[in-house]
Design a protein around this motif. Structure first.
Motif, short mmCIF file in Angstrom:
data_model
loop_
_atom_site.label_atom_id
_atom_site.label_comp_id
_atom_site.label_asym_id
_atom_site.label_seq_id
_atom_site.Cartn_x
_atom_site.Cartn_y
_atom_site.Cartn_z
N ILE A 33 0.84 -1.20 0.00
CA ILE A 33 0.00 0.00 0.00
C ILE A 33 0.87 1.25 0.00
O ILE A 33 1.80 1.38 0.80
CB ILE A 33 -0.94 0.01 1.22
CG1 ILE A 33 -1.94 -1.14 1.14
CG2 ILE A 33 -1.68 1.34 1.33
CD1 ILE A 33 -2.86 -1.25 2.33
N GLU A 34 0.55 2.17 -0.89
CA GLU A 34 1.26 3.44 -0.95
C GLU A 34 0.46 4.56 -0.27
O GLU A 34 1.00 5.38 0.47
CB GLU A 34 1.53 3.82 -2.41
CG GLU A 34 2.33 5.11 -2.56
CD GLU A 34 2.58 5.44 -4.02
OE1 GLU A 34 3.76 5.45 -4.43
OE2 GLU A 34 1.60 5.67 -4.75
N TYR A 64 -6.76 -8.55 -2.16
CA TYR A 64 -7.01 -8.49 -0.72
C TYR A 64 -6.02 -7.51 -0.11
O TYR A 64 -4.80 -7.66 -0.28
CB TYR A 64 -6.91 -9.88 -0.11
CG TYR A 64 -8.04 -10.76 -0.55
CD1 TYR A 64 -9.30 -10.63 0.03
CD2 TYR A 64 -7.88 -11.68 -1.58
CE1 TYR A 64 -10.38 -11.40 -0.39
CE2 TYR A 64 -8.95 -12.46 -2.01
CZ TYR A 64 -10.18 -12.31 -1.42
OH TYR A 64 -11.25 -13.06 -1.84
N VAL A 65 -6.57 -6.48 0.56
CA VAL A 65 -5.81 -5.31 0.96
C VAL A 65 -5.54 -5.32 2.46
O VAL A 65 -6.45 -5.55 3.27
CB VAL A 65 -6.58 -4.02 0.57
CG1 VAL A 65 -5.84 -2.79 1.07
CG2 VAL A 65 -6.78 -3.96 -0.94
N GLY A 66 -4.28 -5.03 2.83
CA GLY A 66 -3.92 -4.83 4.22
C GLY A 66 -3.77 -6.13 5.00
O GLY A 66 -3.99 -7.23 4.48
N ASP A 67 -3.42 -5.98 6.25
CA ASP A 67 -3.22 -7.15 7.11
C ASP A 67 -4.51 -7.92 7.35
O ASP A 67 -4.48 -9.12 7.62
CB ASP A 67 -2.62 -6.70 8.45
CG ASP A 67 -1.22 -6.08 8.29
OD1 ASP A 67 -0.51 -6.52 7.36
OD2 ASP A 67 -0.89 -5.15 9.05
N PRO A 94 -0.17 2.83 4.85
CA PRO A 94 0.90 2.50 3.90
C PRO A 94 1.84 1.43 4.45
O PRO A 94 2.05 1.32 5.67
CB PRO A 94 1.62 3.84 3.73
CG PRO A 94 0.61 4.88 4.10
CD PRO A 94 -0.22 4.26 5.18
N GLY A 95 2.35 0.62 3.54
CA GLY A 95 3.29 -0.42 3.91
C GLY A 95 2.66 -1.78 4.13
O GLY A 95 3.35 -2.80 4.17
N GLU A 96 1.33 -1.81 4.30
CA GLU A 96 0.68 -3.10 4.46
C GLU A 96 0.59 -3.82 3.11
O GLU A 96 0.58 -3.18 2.05
CB GLU A 96 -0.72 -2.91 5.07
CG GLU A 96 -0.69 -2.38 6.49
CD GLU A 96 -2.08 -2.35 7.14
OE1 GLU A 96 -2.90 -3.23 6.79
OE2 GLU A 96 -2.34 -1.45 7.96
N PRO A 97 0.48 -5.15 3.11
CA PRO A 97 0.54 -5.90 1.86
C PRO A 97 -0.77 -5.85 1.07
O PRO A 97 -1.86 -5.63 1.63
CB PRO A 97 0.82 -7.33 2.33
CG PRO A 97 0.21 -7.38 3.70
CD PRO A 97 0.42 -6.02 4.29
#
Length: 588
Positions: A15-16, A37-40, A68-71
């Motif tokens: 994530i930016e 699928y967004v985020g933790d 930001p930074g989450e997959p």
């Protein structure tokens, strides 16, 4: 929404930035419309823009706490729905998560990131084959069926895109939807389960011209502004004018085999009422629960806008699946304005060039794509099936000149304009007869002449002409009063009053009047026409208007609607005789 598997070669992005339901990610190997699928927490989203290494995603759930930074993990598959037995008598959200199933597991409040198949993959169904070994089948052919509900038999079809061929193995008995029930010599296996991308229309052979009306049981709609079976209609109206009630009446009484009801962005209390009421309603056709041929999709105004944007596509795809079985499907979308508002919000977060009133420039194209999936179709197996789409529109302040209403008007062929003034006067259905119209009248007239009465089209036109004349006279009445009009015009106003009160007005809470069959619709109009003809003859013979309108028989016009259907013919015949004899007594 089916839980797609992630391909091994798909890279995981990061994530930016996050802006409401819109998330941008980098380093993601994705295609347009891929589900990710967004985020933790693994929130479901869809790719809506790709620019270089930056991928823009609309997320179908609340994104608070995502940073930001989450997959971001790509499935490599577009947003799809699970199709198969078990969709009827179900309540879904905008991405086909079964809310009734998740409520049993988690309670009234759902955690983010939870998912479940749209249909029960473990339940076994009794499969009855319709083919034998050695039969040749093609895409769209029926290979068997299961009894989905008490009312509906679910036909199992060879999925679109299959090569087809000779049947080499057929099974009968209890199987889950993922178990192969038919095997072809091409190596293809047919199961009771299909997946289909929601933004892609399911294939047919040809769209045909509809020639039968969707009988709704509402006189103003069936009689004056009919909708074809396979047609499109819009119900615009301001707050409190009766859009939701009108659509619920259509869902309950229309002669469609299957009803898909989409609550798109409506207030939670209204949607709660629908969810609570529908399971309690009996199907007037079969006496069984109405939900046994109904699928509800609930996406209230407090749910994420991205899911609201997708729920329309989810509903029309489910409708197409039942259409492919040869059923007539009625889809109610309440409301397309909330759908358009969701598109506007997402478009603004993407910083796209806005169109009129901030709506995206592609608003008209999206509306067209949706309504064009309605129609009467020749199916792949040679049979016919239809989808009739009725979309509610909620123009702010009742302003029909706003973009959603105007763009919808260019597409649909039936326009039922709701009027808040009529609703305030307790005139229901509150459809304004001066602003409404139907472009299906001429192509449906042969059905009325063949199945009801030959002179019905002429009778309907007479009623429209009387109502038009009344509208013109009302402007004069407001200036000088009714008593200043000539007697023939006063009598016209009296006739139009009975058209409004006895014919156009209908009591949805009355056991009999809530539904009016086409034959009774004709009888009511014919009785009013009889009064018109006999009254004007009496007027020509010198009888004053006051005496004409005070004969004992006339108030009984308003009672035809509440007369039991099997007694209406005799009631109207006696009434017409009484009107003629009582008026004749005045001038003989």
């Amino acid at each position: 929404m089916s839980q797609a598997t992630t391909s091994e070669d798909t890279a995981e992005g990061v994530i930016e930035s996050v802006s409401g339901p819109v998330v941008t990610a980098t380093g993601l190997d994705a295609k347009m419309n891929d589900v990710v699928y967004v985020g933790d927490e693994g929130l479901m989203g869809e790719v809506i823009e790709i620019e270089g290494d930056v991928t823009t995603i609309q997320v179908y759930e609340e994104t608070s706490g995502v940073g930001p930074g989450e997959p971001v993990e790509n499935t490599g598959e577009p947003l799809s729905v699970d199709l198969g037995p078990g969709m009827l008598d179900s309540i879904y959200d905008g991405t086909q998560r079964p809310l009734d199933v998740l409520e049993e597991e988690m309670g009234a409040f759902l955690d983010r990131g939870v998912d479940a198949p749209g249909i029960d993959m473990e339940k076994e169904w009794d499969f009855e084959p319709a083919v034998e070994e050695g039969d040749e089948v093609e895409s769209g052919d029926r290979v068997g069926s299961v009894q989905e509900t008490a009312s509906i038999e679910h036909h199992v079809l060879v999925p679109p895109g299959y090569e087809g061929g000779e049947v080499v193995d057929v099974k009968a008995g209890s199987y889950t939807v993922t178990d192969p029930v038919v095997e072809l010599d091409s190596g293809e296996e047919v199961t009771m389960h299909q997946e289909w991308p929601v933004r892609e229309a399911r294939p047919t052979v040809e769209k045909q011209t509809p020639t039968e009306p969707l009988v709704t049981g509402q006189r103003v709609q069936d009689g004056l502004f009919p909708l074809a079976k396979g047609g499109t209609a819009a119900i615009p109206g301001p707050f409190g004018s009766g859009k939701t009630v009108t659509q619920q009446q259509l869902a309950k009484w229309s002669d469609a085999d299957i009803v898909i009801y989409i609550g798109c962005g409506e207030r939670g209390n209204e949607m709660t009422e629908v969810i609570e009421d529908f399971p309690e309603l009996d199907d007037p056709k079969t006496g069984k629960p109405l939900m046994s041929r109904t699928c509800l999709i609930a996406n209230t105004s407090n749910m994420p806008v991205a899911a609201r944007e997708s729920c329309i596509y989810t509903g029309i795809t489910i409708a197409e699946h039942y259409r492919d079985m040869g059923y007539d499907v009625a889809l109610m979308a309440d409301s397309t304005s909330r759908w358009a508002e969701a598109m506007r919000e997402i478009s603004s977060r993407l910083e796209e060039m806005p169109g009129e009133e901030g709506y995206p420039a592609y608003l008209a194209a999206r509306l067209s794509e949706f309504y064009e999936r309605a129609g009467l179709f020749e199916l792949l197996n040679g049979e016919e099936g239809s989808i009739s789409v009725v979309g509610a529109v909620s123009p702010p302040g009742g302003d029909f000149s706003e973009p959603v209403t105007q763009n919808t008007l260019r597409i649909v062929k039936t326009f039922w304009a709701l009027d808040a003034d009529l609703a305030e006067r307790r005139h229901f259905p509150s459809i304004n007869w001066d602003e409404s119209y139907s472009l299906y009248k001429e192509q449906l007239d042969p059905w009325w002449t063949d199945n009801v009465e030959e002179d019905f089209p002429d009778l309907r036109q007479w009623a429209v002409d009387v109502l038009d004349e009344e509208s013109e006279l009302q402007e004069i009445v407001q200036l000088v009063g009714k008593d200043a009009l000539p007697e023939d015009q006063q009598l016209t106003l009296e006739v139009s009053r009975y058209i409004r009160e006895a014919f156009l007005q209908q009591n949805a809470l009355h056991d009999v009047d809530t539904y009016c069959p086409p034959e009774k619709t004709y009888l009511i109009l014919q009785a009013i026409r009889t009064f018109h003809d006999e009254a004007f003859e009496a007027l020509d013979r010198g009888v004053p208007v006051d005496e004409i309108q005070n004969i004992d028989a006339v108030p009984r016009l308003n009672r035809i609607g509440t007369t039991p259907d099997d007694e209406a013919d005799e009631f109207v015949a006696d009434l017409e005789d009484d009107i003629a004899s009582q008026l004749e007594d005045l001038y003989t």
